[in-house]
Design a protein around this motif. Structure first.
Motif, mmCIF file in Angstrom:
data_model
loop_
_atom_site.group_PDB
_atom_site.id
_atom_site.type_symbol
_atom_site.label_atom_id
_atom_site.label_comp_id
_atom_site.label_asym_id
_atom_site.label_seq_id
_atom_site.Cartn_x
_atom_site.Cartn_y
_atom_site.Cartn_z
ATOM 1 N N MET A 1 0.701 -1.075 0.005
ATOM 2 C CA MET A 1 -0.011 -0.015 0.093
ATOM 3 C C MET A 1 0.728 1.119 -0.020
ATOM 4 N N GLN A 2 2.074 1.180 0.605
ATOM 5 C CA GLN A 2 2.837 2.339 0.543
ATOM 6 C C GLN A 2 3.311 2.540 -1.020
ATOM 7 N N ALA A 3 3.633 1.580 -1.672
ATOM 8 C CA ALA A 3 4.003 1.834 -3.049
ATOM 9 C C ALA A 3 2.781 2.085 -3.820
ATOM 10 N N ALA A 4 1.559 1.572 -3.721
ATOM 11 C CA ALA A 4 0.418 2.205 -4.334
ATOM 12 C C ALA A 4 -0.037 3.667 -4.037
ATOM 13 N N TYR A 5 0.252 3.750 -2.854
ATOM 14 C CA TYR A 5 -0.014 5.328 -2.478
ATOM 15 C C TYR A 5 1.040 6.121 -3.187
ATOM 16 N N ALA A 6 2.296 5.783 -3.238
ATOM 17 C CA ALA A 6 3.354 6.526 -3.614
ATOM 18 C C ALA A 6 2.955 6.699 -5.438
ATOM 19 N N HIS A 7 2.548 5.692 -5.876
ATOM 20 C CA HIS A 7 2.210 5.661 -7.367
ATOM 21 C C HIS A 7 0.950 6.779 -7.494
ATOM 22 N N ALA A 8 -0.052 6.709 -6.514
ATOM 23 C CA ALA A 8 -1.120 7.424 -6.729
ATOM 24 C C ALA A 8 -0.881 8.988 -6.615
ATOM 25 N N VAL A 9 -0.049 9.113 -5.630
ATOM 26 C CA VAL A 9 0.577 10.713 -5.525
ATOM 27 C C VAL A 9 1.247 11.071 -6.792
ATOM 28 N N ALA A 10 2.188 10.389 -7.183
ATOM 29 C CA ALA A 10 2.998 10.682 -8.465
ATOM 30 C C ALA A 10 2.166 10.990 -9.554
ATOM 31 N N ASN A 11 0.978 10.237 -9.717
ATOM 32 C CA ASN A 11 0.110 10.246 -10.887
ATOM 33 C C ASN A 11 -1.215 11.215 -10.628
ATOM 34 N N GLY A 12 -0.814 11.951 -9.715
ATOM 35 C CA GLY A 12 -1.888 12.897 -9.212
ATOM 36 C C GLY A 12 -3.422 12.535 -9.018
ATOM 37 N N TYR A 13 -3.648 11.121 -8.479
ATOM 38 C CA TYR A 13 -4.975 10.815 -8.238
ATOM 39 C C TYR A 13 -5.341 11.794 -7.159
ATOM 40 N N ARG A 14 -6.509 11.714 -6.918
ATOM 41 C CA ARG A 14 -7.430 12.580 -6.138
ATOM 42 C C ARG A 14 -7.730 11.835 -4.753
#
Length: 343
Positions: free
Chosen positions: A316-329
């Protein structure tokens, strides 16, 4: 576990202030085993399998935020949990100045008397008069947007619709089960055509869901309590679906928490009616749920701990890092994710 293990950097501009339009156009991050894939909510029919069951929370948000006066002092209250026909626990701004028996005038003919305070800082408010409290709240209350949104803009008329799901039926929540905000009639029709069923349960989400974790260790955090119900017929259908090879996919952490509260050690879901204060952290053995549709949660929150328990903290840390880097809201009006621990 140390609470700081669940921290991550979240730029404030990624906290969504409005939902996607149309709702089902929101982005969706698929987390399946070690796989991360950028999709949209409309892709859900192709990401699930025939025989799977989505479980929604049918609670309805009430206008639970009130502004009033005790004499000359201003008092703000957010209702938290119903305790009786006319009594609610509430988180009150300036609660230290309230004494047992103080009367708060919320305007429009709505007033309540303050009672005892609880360990979590809530105050018991008993509303005056004979009218149902629901009618009083319609007159004097506002939709209780999360503090992360309310701090950046005023609640307005759009929120009365935006902050309710299409399943909202049972009045009593003071926060929306926000994962279900993405679902629309056309998406539900597509899911049904793909052989994916759905069920509903009720968990009245309380304002405690917004409380920060102040403890340094998860063992020291006291989880808030919320009322929920799963009827016998719903439990039977969910158990039958699993026996036939279908997966139970909770839509939202509220649905997941109630399903897990109702499940026995054998994994069977039983009828449930009452309070639950289940606190799910890594190491928890899931019994009832095979996957989760959920929005993106805040750092060090109990909900980020829950998704870390389901998928693994590093995943989940990796998933959230991906989400932040890709501008998920993020958060209540933000984008979604589909978490499938079994692949």
């Amino acid at each position: 576990m140390r609470v700081d293990l669940f921290d991550f950097e979240l730029p404030s501009e990624l906290i969504a202030l409005r939902p996607a339009s149309p709702r089902d156009s929101a982005r969706l991050l698929l987390v399946r085993g070690g796989e991360l894939a950028d999709r949209t909510v409309l892709d859900l029919p192709s990401l699930l399998r025939a025989g799977d069951v989505l479980v929604f929370n049918d609670t309805r948000v009430i206008p639970a935020q009130l502004e009033g006066r005790r004499g000359e002092a201003r008092v703000g209250a957010t209702l938290h949990k119903r305790e009786g026909p006319r009594a609610w626990r509430a988180f009150v701004r300036n609660a230290k100045r309230l004494r047992d028996g103080d009367r708060i005038d919320f305007g429009n003919g709505v007033a309540a008397v303050a009672g005892e305070k609880t360990a979590d800082g809530a105050v018991l408010l008993t509303f005056e008069g004979d009218e149902p409290v629901e009618l009083l709240l319609e007159r004097a209350g506002r939709m209780p947007l999360p503090p992360y949104i309310a701090a950046r803009r005023e609640t307005d008329a759009r929120d009365a619709e935006d902050y309710q799901t299409m399943f909202a039926r049972e009045e009593g929540a003071v926060a929306a089960p926000t994962a279900a905000l993405h679902f629309t009639p056309r998406l539900m029709a597509a899911l049904a055509e793909a052989g994916i069923a759905h069920e509903t349960l009720t968990l009245h989400v309380g304002a405690g869901t917004f409380l920060p974790v102040k403890a340094e260790d998860t063992d020291d955090h006291v989880m808030h309590s919320e009322w929920g119900r799963i009827d016998a017929a719903t439990a039977d259908r969910l158990n039958a679906a699993r026996k036939q090879g279908g997966r139970v996919i909770a839509v939202g952490t509220t649905s997941l928490r109630l399903l897990e509260s109702a499940a026995g050690e054998d994994g069977a879901i039983r009828p449930f009616e009452g309070d639950t204060d289940i606190f799910i952290t890594p190491g928890y053995r899931f019994r009832a749920v095979d996957g989760l549709v959920t929005n993106f949660h805040l750092p060090k929150s109990t909900l980020f701990m829950l998704v870390s328990a389901l998928m693994g903290r590093e995943t989940m840390q990796a998933a959230y890092a991906h989400a932040v880097a890709n501008g998920y809201r993020f958060y209540s009006y933000g984008d979604s994710s589909l978490l499938l621990p079994g692949g």
